[in-house]
Scaffold this motif. Sequence first.
Motif, mmCIF file in Angstrom:
data_model
loop_
_atom_site.group_PDB
_atom_site.id
_atom_site.type_symbol
_atom_site.label_atom_id
_atom_site.label_comp_id
_atom_site.label_asym_id
_atom_site.label_seq_id
_atom_site.Cartn_x
_atom_site.Cartn_y
_atom_site.Cartn_z
ATOM 1 N N THR A 256 4.160 -0.815 -1.164
ATOM 2 C CA THR A 256 3.726 0.571 -1.419
ATOM 3 C C THR A 256 2.500 1.124 -0.719
ATOM 4 O OG1 THR A 256 4.572 0.098 -3.485
ATOM 5 C CG2 THR A 256 3.388 2.225 -3.573
ATOM 6 N N TRP A 257 1.711 0.416 -0.626
ATOM 7 C CA TRP A 257 0.315 1.055 0.118
ATOM 8 C C TRP A 257 0.456 1.294 1.504
ATOM 9 C CZ3 TRP A 257 -3.102 -2.580 3.057
ATOM 10 C CH2 TRP A 257 -4.245 -1.782 3.825
ATOM 11 N N LEU A 258 1.340 0.360 2.112
ATOM 12 C CA LEU A 258 1.461 0.893 3.616
ATOM 13 C C LEU A 258 2.618 1.930 3.908
ATOM 14 C CD1 LEU A 258 1.840 -2.673 5.243
ATOM 15 C CD2 LEU A 258 0.092 -1.283 5.309
ATOM 16 N N ALA A 259 3.480 2.042 3.053
ATOM 17 C CA ALA A 259 4.316 3.208 2.979
ATOM 18 C C ALA A 259 3.845 4.493 2.669
ATOM 19 C CB ALA A 259 5.363 3.333 2.025
ATOM 20 N N PHE A 260 2.856 4.637 1.578
ATOM 21 C CA PHE A 260 2.161 5.694 1.336
ATOM 22 C C PHE A 260 1.138 6.190 2.227
ATOM 23 C CE2 PHE A 260 2.799 5.702 -3.462
ATOM 24 C CZ PHE A 260 4.131 5.737 -3.432
ATOM 25 N N LEU A 261 0.578 5.080 2.948
ATOM 26 C CA LEU A 261 -0.338 5.518 4.116
ATOM 27 C C LEU A 261 0.309 6.000 5.243
ATOM 28 C CD1 LEU A 261 -2.755 2.373 4.818
ATOM 29 C CD2 LEU A 261 -3.366 4.775 3.771
ATOM 30 N N ALA A 262 1.598 5.658 5.342
ATOM 31 C CA ALA A 262 2.270 6.268 6.517
ATOM 32 C C ALA A 262 2.673 7.903 6.190
ATOM 33 C CB ALA A 262 3.682 5.524 6.931
ATOM 34 N N LEU A 263 3.078 7.927 4.871
ATOM 35 C CA LEU A 263 3.400 9.463 4.501
ATOM 36 C C LEU A 263 2.122 10.247 4.208
ATOM 37 C CD1 LEU A 263 6.270 8.496 1.715
ATOM 38 C CD2 LEU A 263 6.580 9.353 4.077
#
Length: 386
Positions: A256-263
Amino acid sequence: MSLKAVGSPPAPAADPEEPAPLTIRMPVNIRSAALTALAVLAIVLVLQYAQAVIIPIVLGVLISYALEPIVAWMTRWHVPRQLAAALVLITVVASGGWIVYSLRWQASAIVEQLPQGARRLRQTIERGRPTATTAIQQMQTAATELGKAADAAAPPLPHSGVQRVQVEEPTLNISQYVMWGSIGVAGAVGQLVLVLFLVYFLLAAGDLYRRKLVRIAGPSLSKKKVTLEILLEIDRQIERFLAVELFTSVIVGVATWLAFLALGVQQAALWGLLAGVFNSIPYVGPVLITGSTAFLAFVQFNSIRMALVVGGVAFVITALEGLLLTPWLTSRAARMNAVAIFVGLLFWGWVWNVWGLLLAVPMLMVIKAVCDHVDDLNPVGELLGE
């Protein structure tokens, strides 16, 4: 002198090669079955009524199982068990406090965005409201006109002298809900302190209660052996469950952290931490994270499309973990079938609400470990098994 019925057909001769019909005779004790049903109902009612006492005890036992390997490792280095338990608990509490303190600015930013987000959501709904009269509104208008016509045609009712009173429902009182929430938070903090004290006493006691249970089991060596096997099986099952929960929570939090950083989502680290924590609550936790992240994404980007994208990403991560990874790991760790786990979640969720969903799997593991080693309860263990 023998009598023989006149005209009756002779009885068919039995075939000696034909096997006899299979009959199963099972003794059924109605009184025992009724008492068992009443005992089960009484246990369920006690679990519901005494949940304020039972839930902290179960939580304390689980946390002590999670911290026991660290305390045991310290005792092998000649550290007194009481001191080791205190050091481990202080370290855990201090680490949790440091994490919360380091993320306080992100949490404050999220709280400050809530009024603005609610205002934007209301404006979006008002802009999207249709101005033309819809078919449902036309039907309501027609029904109102028909009602007026029926009232006009009906004879007037005699005046009774009683004034007509109309009751208006009160509007939503947000401050009252906030007050209830504050009281709930204060109660939760008090319960947490009690749980921590219980964890300390359990860690300081070590295997004292295990030895007491083996001694209480009876004088015979067979009963002591069965009791020890049950306790060891419970230890193994709960350790596996805690390892699975920790592994899946870390996977969900990091993803979740990596996906939200990418978004480009703000406070991505905080949302990753919350996703990992709430992931341990089946069904309820992922739904809360999905809805919250979608709302905050709408506040940040002011776009319904981005809100759907962010909420969808959170839902996909939790769905893949909840539908594929966790059931597979849990079934292997607990050696229980998925249907039994799902039904157990429903039952314990009904008994203890959200806490029941959180504690359902370890409770099922304990029940299965006991049933597998008690002859009278083997059918229950077979139903729960793979």
